[in-house]
Each structure stands twice: as C-alpha cells, then as structure tokens.
Design an enzyme around this catalytic site. Structure first.
Site, PDB file in Angstrom:
ATOM      1  N   SER A  63      -6.786   9.147   5.329  1.00 58.08           N
ATOM      2  CA  SER A  63      -7.726   9.075   4.040  1.00 58.08           C
ATOM      3  C   SER A  63      -8.123   7.620   4.197  1.00 58.08           C
ATOM      4  O   SER A  63      -9.414   7.633   4.182  1.00 58.08           O
ATOM      5  CB  SER A  63      -6.899   9.392   2.813  1.00 58.08           C
ATOM      6  OG  SER A  63      -6.411  10.967   2.971  1.00 58.08           O
ATOM      7  N   GLY A  64      -7.422   6.799   3.471  1.00 63.36           N
ATOM      8  CA  GLY A  64      -8.100   5.568   3.309  1.00 63.36           C
ATOM      9  C   GLY A  64      -7.524   4.535   4.320  1.00 63.36           C
ATOM     10  O   GLY A  64      -7.995   3.250   4.378  1.00 63.36           O
ATOM     11  N   GLY A  65      -6.436   4.988   5.459  1.00 61.97           N
ATOM     12  CA  GLY A  65      -6.183   3.935   6.287  1.00 61.97           C
ATOM     13  C   GLY A  65      -5.449   2.963   6.012  1.00 61.97           C
ATOM     14  O   GLY A  65      -5.294   1.961   6.925  1.00 61.97           O
ATOM     15  N   CYS A  74      -6.207  -2.542  -5.618  1.00 67.15           N
ATOM     16  CA  CYS A  74      -6.860  -2.596  -4.468  1.00 67.15           C
ATOM     17  C   CYS A  74      -7.674  -1.472  -4.405  1.00 67.15           C
ATOM     18  O   CYS A  74      -7.108  -0.621  -4.136  1.00 67.15           O
ATOM     19  CB  CYS A  74      -5.947  -2.759  -3.295  1.00 67.15           C
ATOM     20  SG  CYS A  74      -6.653  -2.707  -1.497  1.00 67.15           S
ATOM     21  N   TYR A  89       9.933   0.828  -1.633  1.00 68.48           N
ATOM     22  CA  TYR A  89       8.986   1.957  -2.382  1.00 68.48           C
ATOM     23  C   TYR A  89       8.096   2.372  -0.916  1.00 68.48           C
ATOM     24  O   TYR A  89       7.780   1.743  -0.001  1.00 68.48           O
ATOM     25  CB  TYR A  89       7.814   0.913  -3.075  1.00 68.48           C
ATOM     26  CG  TYR A  89       6.707   1.666  -3.388  1.00 68.48           C
ATOM     27  CD1 TYR A  89       6.587   2.966  -3.669  1.00 68.48           C
ATOM     28  CD2 TYR A  89       5.459   0.962  -3.711  1.00 68.48           C
ATOM     29  CE1 TYR A  89       5.660   3.808  -4.036  1.00 68.48           C
ATOM     30  CE2 TYR A  89       4.418   1.464  -4.062  1.00 68.48           C
ATOM     31  CZ  TYR A  89       4.323   2.837  -4.336  1.00 68.48           C
ATOM     32  OH  TYR A  89       3.277   3.572  -4.822  1.00 68.48           O
ATOM     33  N   ASN A 133       5.295   3.723  -0.494  1.00 64.50           N
ATOM     34  CA  ASN A 133       3.982   3.289  -0.271  1.00 64.50           C
ATOM     35  C   ASN A 133       3.785   1.755   0.570  1.00 64.50           C
ATOM     36  O   ASN A 133       2.831   1.349   1.080  1.00 64.50           O
ATOM     37  CB  ASN A 133       2.918   3.385  -1.267  1.00 64.50           C
ATOM     38  CG  ASN A 133       2.368   4.547  -1.549  1.00 64.50           C
ATOM     39  OD1 ASN A 133       2.201   5.643  -0.374  1.00 64.50           O
ATOM     40  ND2 ASN A 133       1.442   4.956  -2.607  1.00 64.50           N
ATOM     41  N   TYR A 134       4.933   0.974   0.394  1.00 63.52           N
ATOM     42  CA  TYR A 134       5.012  -0.190   1.045  1.00 63.52           C
ATOM     43  C   TYR A 134       5.864   0.065   2.365  1.00 63.52           C
ATOM     44  O   TYR A 134       6.977  -0.567   2.739  1.00 63.52           O
ATOM     45  CB  TYR A 134       5.746  -1.420   0.260  1.00 63.52           C
ATOM     46  CG  TYR A 134       4.893  -1.633  -1.106  1.00 63.52           C
ATOM     47  CD1 TYR A 134       3.683  -1.263  -1.019  1.00 63.52           C
ATOM     48  CD2 TYR A 134       5.256  -2.428  -2.040  1.00 63.52           C
ATOM     49  CE1 TYR A 134       2.549  -1.597  -2.190  1.00 63.52           C
ATOM     50  CE2 TYR A 134       4.702  -2.456  -3.255  1.00 63.52           C
ATOM     51  CZ  TYR A 134       3.323  -2.266  -3.313  1.00 63.52           C
ATOM     52  OH  TYR A 134       2.460  -2.469  -4.237  1.00 63.52           O
TER      53      TYR A 134
HETATM   54  C1  LIG Z   1      -4.388  -3.967   0.508  1.00 65.17           C
HETATM   55  C2  LIG Z   1      -3.298  -2.872   0.079  1.00 65.17           C
HETATM   56  C3  LIG Z   1      -2.995  -2.932  -1.122  1.00 65.17           C
HETATM   57  C4  LIG Z   1      -2.300  -1.802  -1.854  1.00 65.17           C
HETATM   58  N1  LIG Z   1      -1.873  -1.931  -3.104  1.00 65.17           N
HETATM   59  C5  LIG Z   1      -1.074  -0.974  -3.368  1.00 65.17           C
HETATM   60  C6  LIG Z   1      -0.916  -1.038  -5.022  1.00 65.17           C
HETATM   61  O1  LIG Z   1      -1.465  -1.739  -5.803  1.00 65.17           O
HETATM   62  N2  LIG Z   1      -0.086   0.110  -5.300  1.00 65.17           N
HETATM   63  C7  LIG Z   1       0.281   0.893  -4.582  1.00 65.17           C
HETATM   64  O2  LIG Z   1       1.168   1.804  -4.972  1.00 65.17           O
HETATM   65  N3  LIG Z   1       0.228   1.011  -3.151  1.00 65.17           N
HETATM   66  C8  LIG Z   1      -0.553   0.021  -2.680  1.00 65.17           C
HETATM   67  N4  LIG Z   1      -0.739   0.031  -1.332  1.00 65.17           N
HETATM   68  C9  LIG Z   1      -0.059   0.929  -0.343  1.00 65.17           C
HETATM   69  C10 LIG Z   1      -0.897   2.278  -0.379  1.00 65.17           C
HETATM   70  O3  LIG Z   1      -0.581   2.939  -1.647  1.00 65.17           O
HETATM   71  C11 LIG Z   1      -0.335   2.993   0.812  1.00 65.17           C
HETATM   72  O4  LIG Z   1      -0.477   2.203   1.997  1.00 65.17           O
HETATM   73  C12 LIG Z   1      -0.987   4.285   0.639  1.00 65.17           C
HETATM   74  O5  LIG Z   1      -0.162   5.176   1.592  1.00 65.17           O
HETATM   75  C13 LIG Z   1      -2.321   4.255   1.521  1.00 65.17           C
HETATM   76  O6  LIG Z   1      -3.070   5.443   1.470  1.00 65.17           O
HETATM   77  P1  LIG Z   1      -4.411   5.581   2.348  1.00 65.17           P
HETATM   78  O7  LIG Z   1      -4.882   7.028   2.196  1.00 65.17           O
HETATM   79  O8  LIG Z   1      -5.196   4.368   2.173  1.00 65.17           O
HETATM   80  O9  LIG Z   1      -3.666   5.388   3.720  1.00 65.17           O
HETATM   81  P2  LIG Z   1      -3.594   6.419   5.011  1.00 65.17           P
HETATM   82  O10 LIG Z   1      -3.188   5.132   6.115  1.00 65.17           O
HETATM   83  O11 LIG Z   1      -4.880   7.121   5.276  1.00 65.17           O
HETATM   84  O12 LIG Z   1      -2.473   7.395   4.740  1.00 65.17           O
HETATM   85  C14 LIG Z   1      -0.994   6.830   4.428  1.00 65.17           C
HETATM   86  C15 LIG Z   1       0.069   8.024   4.910  1.00 65.17           C
HETATM   87  O13 LIG Z   1      -0.284   9.010   4.093  1.00 65.17           O
HETATM   88  C16 LIG Z   1      -0.508  10.127   4.826  1.00 65.17           C
HETATM   89  N5  LIG Z   1      -1.793  10.691   4.414  1.00 65.17           N
HETATM   90  C17 LIG Z   1      -3.102  10.217   4.226  1.00 65.17           C
HETATM   91  N6  LIG Z   1      -4.007  11.169   3.616  1.00 65.17           N
HETATM   92  C18 LIG Z   1      -3.227  12.545   3.642  1.00 65.17           C
HETATM   93  C19 LIG Z   1      -3.468  13.524   3.077  1.00 65.17           C
HETATM   94  N7  LIG Z   1      -4.373  13.717   2.577  1.00 65.17           N
HETATM   95  N8  LIG Z   1      -2.521  14.718   3.084  1.00 65.17           N
HETATM   96  C20 LIG Z   1      -1.420  14.177   3.571  1.00 65.17           C
HETATM   97  N9  LIG Z   1      -0.836  13.076   4.059  1.00 65.17           N
HETATM   98  C21 LIG Z   1      -1.866  12.099   4.171  1.00 65.17           C
HETATM   99  C22 LIG Z   1      -0.781   9.515   6.288  1.00 65.17           C
HETATM  100  O14 LIG Z   1      -0.696  10.360   7.446  1.00 65.17           O
HETATM  101  C23 LIG Z   1      -0.070   8.364   6.161  1.00 65.17           C
HETATM  102  O15 LIG Z   1       1.519   8.745   6.549  1.00 65.17           O
HETATM  103  C24 LIG Z   1      -1.641  -1.051  -0.888  1.00 65.17           C
HETATM  104  C25 LIG Z   1      -1.838  -1.119   0.601  1.00 65.17           C
HETATM  105  C26 LIG Z   1      -2.648  -2.121   1.020  1.00 65.17           C
HETATM  106  C27 LIG Z   1      -3.089  -2.131   2.449  1.00 65.17           C
END
Ligand SMILES: Cc1cc2nc3c(=O)[nH]c(=O)nc-3n(C[C@H](O)[C@H](O)[C@H](O)COP(=O)(O)OP(=O)(O)OC[C@H]3O[C@@H](n4cnc5c(N)ncnc54)[C@H](O)[C@@H]3O)c2cc1C
Ligand SMILES: *[C@@H]1O[C@H](CO)[C@@H](O)[C@H](O)[C@H]1NC(C)=O
Ligand SMILES: *[C@@H]1O[C@H](CO)[C@@H](O)[C@H](O)[C@H]1NC(C)=O
Ligand SMILES: *[C@@H]1O[C@H](CO)[C@@H](O)[C@H](O)[C@H]1NC(C)=O
Ligand SMILES: *[C@@H]1O[C@H](CO)[C@@H](O)[C@H](O)[C@H]1NC(C)=O
Ligand SMILES: *[C@@H]1O[C@H](CO)[C@@H](O)[C@H](O)[C@H]1NC(C)=O
Length: 528
Positions: free
Chosen positions: A109-111, A174, A470, A472-473
């Site tokens: 989704s957001g990578g 972020c 956590y 998400n980390y």
């Molecule tokens: C710079 C930065 C700041 C951040 N700040 C915070 C914060 O303030 N609070 C917080 O809680 N977290 C924070 N995070 C962590 C963030 O919440 C996680 O990395 C989150 O998983 C990112 O989601 P994404 O869609 O961008 O990532 P992606 O890399 O796209 O996905 C993350 C995971 O979820 C899976 N996934 C993605 N989309 C789907 C979907 N549609 N259905 C099922 N599975 C899916 C992917 O396969 C992967 O396993 C931060 C990360 C970064 C890099």
C-alpha cells in the site's frame, strides 16, 4: 560409501539446476500473465496495469514507494511481475492466477514496511501495488468514510479536511505511511490517547481472501474482522478498503516543539516526562525524541525534543503545563495555534501552511534504516538516561533517534483482547529505536550493530516475558537467537511479543481462513 568429489560435476549440476529453475520460473510467469489476461474483464483491461522486468518503467514503479533503501539495492530480490490494480476484479484475478502458477503475492500500500516485506521475497513472487486504489469517500453527515487501502495517511487527512474542519481520524505523524499497512498493524499516533488506535475506529472493511472472494464485515464474520484490525498486514488477504468512524477535533489546536540540551537538564526532563506524559489529560500528547545534539559531527551529547499536540487553545495549554510539567518551563511564545489540518502538516515536520504536501507520496528523503521497539511499564531510573550519554558519544550515535510515544488515556481503557494489538493498560509508553543513514548501504551495518547492543542495554528496564514489540515497527531480529517454547515453532517468539495471548487466536483464525498459507511472509501468522 564415500563418493569422489569432482568440482566440475557439482558445477555443471548447479548450473543445470539454475537453468531449469530459471526456465520454470520464466514459464510460470508467462503462464501467469496469460492467466491474468484470461481472467481479466474486457471492460477494464489489465494489461496496462502490469509491469514485468521487460517494461522500461518496472524499476521506477518498484522503487516508487520503497522507503527503506536497504531493500532497494541491486542485490535485493525483485518481483517477476508488478500488478497495479484499478479494480477489485484485478486483485481477484491476480490471487487466482498466482495460486494456480505457484507464485507468492506481496501486497503493497504505502511501502513503509520497516523490513521491506511488501516488496521483497526470496521465492518467485508478484507485487500487488495498490497505488491506483486510493480514493477517499467522506460522509460528513454520517461521520464516517470509506478509504481505499492504497491511500496514504496524508491523502486521508486532506480529503477529510476538504469536507470538514472538525472531523478527523487517529493516524501517524508521518503522512506518507499507507493506510493498508498502518491500519492492519493497529496504528498509533497523536490522537490515540483520546480515541485509541486507527484500528479501534474501523467499522467495516472489504477483504479479498485466498480464494479471491470479496468479504465485508458481515460475510467475513466478527472473528476475521477482529484479526485484520491489528493482526498485521499480509496474513489474511488483501484489504481493498476500510470504513472508518471519524472523530471530532477542535477547529483550532495548539502545538509546540521544544529542544533541551544536557546543559538545560535534558536527562532530568526525560526522566520526569515518564511520570507526566502518560498521565496527562487525553487532549494533550507529548512525544519525546532523544537524539544527538550535533548529529553531523564525530562526537556529541544528547538532546531531548518535546513535540506536542494539544486539542485546545494556547492559554489552556500553558496553564496545564505549568501545573503538570513546570520543569519544562513552557511559555506562550513556544506555542502556535493553528487549524487542525495545519497541525497534521506541522507534526509531519513541514511548514504548516503547506497543506498540499499531504498529497505528496514521496515527500520525505529516503534512507537506509533499521527499527526496533519496546514497551515500558515502570519508569526507567534516571541513571539509565544518564548512561545513554556515553552511547550517543560513539560515532554510530549520530545516526540514532529514540522516540518515546506516550500511551495512557483511552489506550488504557480498551481491553487487551478487543483487537489483536495487546499493548494497552499498564504501558506507560512505546519506544521506537531508529538508526539510519542517507548516504550509502555499506556503512549501515555498524549502525545496526550499535542498535542491537543498545537494545541489550535496555533489557532490564523494559517489558519482560514477553519483551513486547509493536508489529508496525517490524523487526526481523526478533527471535533469531531465542528458543521456541511452544508448539507454534519459531513464529511464536515474535508472535507473543507482538500480540501476547492474542497470537493463539490469530493462528486459529489463519488456519481456518487460509489453511494453505497462501498469504505469507517472514512474519505472517502461521497456519497450523
Ligand atoms: C517513516 C515512517 C514513519 C512511521 N510512523 C509511524 C507512526 O507514527 N505510527 C505507527 O503506528 N506506525 C508508523 N510507521 C510504521 C507503519 O505503520 C508500518 O510500517 C505500516 O505497516 C506501513 O504501512 P504501508 O501501507 O505504508 O506499508 P507496506 O509496506 O505497503 O505494508 C506493510 C505490511 O502490510 C501489508 N499490507 C499492505 N497493504 C495491505 C493491504 N491492503 N491488505 C493486506 N495487507 C497489506 C504488507 O504486505 C506488509 O506486510 C512508520 C513507518 C515509517 C517508515
Ligand atoms: C469489470 O470492470 C468494470 C470497471 O473496471 C466494473 O465496473 C465491472 O463490475 C467489472 N466486471 C466484473 C465481472 O468484475
Ligand atoms: C509492459 O509491456 C507489455 C509488452 O510490451 C505491454 O503490453 C504492457 O502494456 C506494458 N505495461 C505497461 C504498464 O505499460
Ligand atoms: C547497480 O546496477 C546498475 C545497472 O546495472 C549499475 O549501473 C550500478 O552501478 C549498480 N550499483 C551498484 C552499487 O553496484
Ligand atoms: C451512520 O450510518 C449508519 C448505517 O447507516 C448508522 O448505523 C449510524 O447510526 C450513522 N451514524 C451517524 C453518526 O449518523
Ligand atoms: C536544572 O535543574 C536544576 C535543579 O533541578 C535547576 O536549579 C536549574 O535551574 C535547571 N537548569 C535549567 C537550565 O533549567
């Protein structure tokens, strides 16, 4: 019997194996593409949404949302195909065809996955990149919205603000983080002390499961709906969109950022913050960041940065701080009143007037980084923070940020089993350790080693049995050197740290809805 060793035999054999597997891979990927065009619906042709390594734009698309450059090198394994669906039927076709031809799917989704799991795999795989599915449909009268999984937090906040100055949603600071991954892992941020996590405010969702069926809350049932709100992305299917309950915010809020050096009692203030921040009224969130005072230089001391969001006016904030945290010495001149949506931009660390930045999915510089996390249940003694000074004097300390994210408030009222995210009552704050550098991949290993040592230094002072983390980390170090004591295999080590007892229910559900373990990655919920 001992067989003679002929180096050339094994060489030829290995070459043979490699070419067989490459041919097989090429074949399965050809067949996969044929399958996709067959399954594709005539009125919305899928071919313009598919990238193979032969398309010039393949690398650009792949790199587009990669945040962590550690997983964007020449050596990083690449997908055979990237599909960028614009309609649910494209995802359904991709799931069915991947299954048929033995390819794994990674959903992006957001990578922002900390370990790159949404776009890297060691087996032949396809990336489903939801960048074309990011509409946000806000219903102000109903106080709800449908948001597609490929939207970022910035896009979500911007679209809500277009319709209302006093409605919002609990998200991260972020803004380039995707709602697909963020909601899936819980999602904490500046509003969680008042409203709980993002996942606590989801009221419906559409999920495409391993059979390619589209399920909503009613058809998936309450257990699966429970699992996808905090159980981590990439385990149960592909979330197409979420229905969220919007939350009220004042049209004017107040923010401040104050940095204190060692000479200004930084260590003492960090220690005091632990007693103050988790116990403040829910309208006040004070994030604490520990970093080196002069990161560019070889040596340096630590500093403490307090970044706050107050859901109210400046006068109330200043008197609240004088009462609860006088040592910080906050005065009116340190604070700025602004509209709600400006505060979203401010906390994302951009000039508050620049609202359009929220629509920029690549607003931040990319870097090579590594993240770990902890939970703290008892205030850490001051000497531990004092001891950090010497850590930050080391060269690697220049690349480090430690974020202390206060919990308490609403977070402490939600039962541990309400969602898979278990870190509720009893947690004072979350710790996020980040180390990184923007220059080059070669140097990163020593920073990572520093962080692993620092994580050991923290062991006596953070949560134990399990040492919680956590999801998400995401941290692939977890469990690497630990022994499994349960029947779930290695997964139980990170499983119990991320989810505590909820892990058992997640495994049960996973085994029911995806017994073939189609949706999997290094830290997906195992199917047993
Ligand atoms: C710079 C930065 C700041 C951040 N700040 C915070 C914060 O303030 N609070 C917080 O809680 N977290 C924070 N995070 C962590 C963030 O919440 C996680 O990395 C989150 O998983 C990112 O989601 P994404 O869609 O961008 O990532 P992606 O890399 O796209 O996905 C993350 C995971 O979820 C899976 N996934 C993605 N989309 C789907 C979907 N549609 N259905 C099922 N599975 C899916 C992917 O396969 C992967 O396993 C931060 C990360 C970064 C890099
Ligand atoms: C085909 O795609 C169009 C639009 O992209 C969509 O409206 C329609 O429902 C799809 N048909 C099927 C059978 O999925
Ligand atoms: C990639 O190349 C193929 C073959 O040339 C073409 O059919 C397809 O449309 C291209 N994909 C995109 C997204 O342009
Ligand atoms: C990566 O590959 C590209 C293209 O082959 C090459 O130009 C570049 O130098 C490589 N980078 C590294 C760090 O090896
Ligand atoms: C929004 O709509 C849902 C379903 O139609 C309804 O149950 C709910 O009460 C509504 N909420 C508000 C705030 O109007
Ligand atoms: C640091 O703390 C001491 C005692 O706790 C206090 O006397 C002093 O004024 C503080 N220094 C600053 C710069 O706030």
């Amino acid at each position: 019997m001992k067989s003679p060793y002929f180096p050339w035999v094994s060489f030829v054999f290995a070459t043979l194996l490699i070419s067989i597997s490459m041919a097989a891979e090429a074949q399965s990927h050809e067949k996969f593409l044929q399958c996709l065009s067959l399954h594709s619906n005539a009125s919305s042709s899928i071919s313009k949404l598919i990238y193979t390594q032969h398309n010039d734009s393949f690398s650009t698309i792949l790199a587009s949302s990669i945040q962590n450059l550690r997983f964007s090198t020449n050596d990083t394994s690449k997908p055979l195909v990237i599909v960028t669906p614009s309609h649910a039927s494209h995802i359904q076709a991709t799931i069915r065809c991947s299954k048929q031809h033995g390819l794994q799917i990674r959903t992006r989704s957001g990578g922002h996955d900390m370990e790159g799991l949404s776009y890297v795999s060691e087996v032949p795989f396809v990336v489903v990149d939801l960048v074309n599915l990011r509409s946000v449909d806000v219903d102000v009268e109903n106080g709800s919205a449908w948001v597609e999984a490929g939207a970022t937090i910035g896009e979500l906040q911007y679209r809500i603000a277009e319709k209302s100055r006093t409605l919002s949603f609990p998200t991260a600071t972020c803004h380039t983080v995707g709602v697909g991954g963020y909601f899936s892992g819980g999602g904490h941020g500046p509003l969680h002390r008042k409203y709980g996590l993002a996942a606590d405010n989801i009221i419906d969702a559409r999920l495409i499961d391993a059979n390619g069926e589209i399920l909503d809350r009613e058809s998936m049932g309450e257990d699966l709906f429970w699992a996808i709100r905090g159980g981590g992305g990439g385990s149960f299917g592909i979330v197409l969109d979420w229905k969220i309950k919007l939350v009220p915010v004042p049209s004017t809020v107040t923010v401040f950022t104050l940095t204190k050096t060692l000479e200004q009692n930084a260590t003492k203030l960090i220690h005091q913050w632990q007693f103050v921040a988790p116990n403040l009224p829910e309208d006040l969130f004070i994030l604490l960041t520990i970093s080196r005072a002069n990161p560019g230089e070889g040596k340096g001391s630590i500093q403490a940065t307090f970044t706050a969001l107050f859901l109210g006016r400046v006068d109330n904030l200043v008197s609240l701080m004088a009462e609860r945290f006088p040592e910080l010495g906050l005065v009116k001149q340190d604070c700025t009143e602004m509209s709600w949506i400006q505060s979203v931009v401010y906390l994302a660390q951009f000039p508050a007037q620049n609202l359009e930045i929220l629509l920029d999915r690549t607003a931040y510089a990319k870097s090579y980084f590594k993240v770990k996390s902890d939970y703290v249940k008892q205030p850490i003694p001051e000497f531990v923070f004092k001891g950090m000074e010497r850590w930050f004097e080391e060269e690697e300390g220049g690349g480090v940020l430690i974020n202390l994210v206060p919990y308490g408030g609403r977070m402490g009222e939600i039962p541990e089993t309400e969602t898979p995210f278990p870190h509720r009552a009893g947690n004072l704050y979350n710790v996020m350790y980040v180390t990184g550098e923007i220059e080059e991949i070669l140097g990163i290993q020593k920073y990572i080693n520093w962080m692993r040592r620092f994580y050991r230094y923290m062991t006596p002072y953070v949560s134990k049995s399990p040492r919680e983390a956590y999801i998400n980390y995401r941290d692939l170090d977890i469990g690497v050197n630990e022994k499994d004591e349960t029947s779930y295999g290695q997964a139980s080590i990170w499983g119990f740290k991320y989810f505590k007892k909820n892990f058992e229910k997640l495994v049960k559900l996973k085994s029911l809805v995806d017994p073939g373990n189609f949706f999997r990655h290094e830290q997906s919920i195992p199917s047993i």
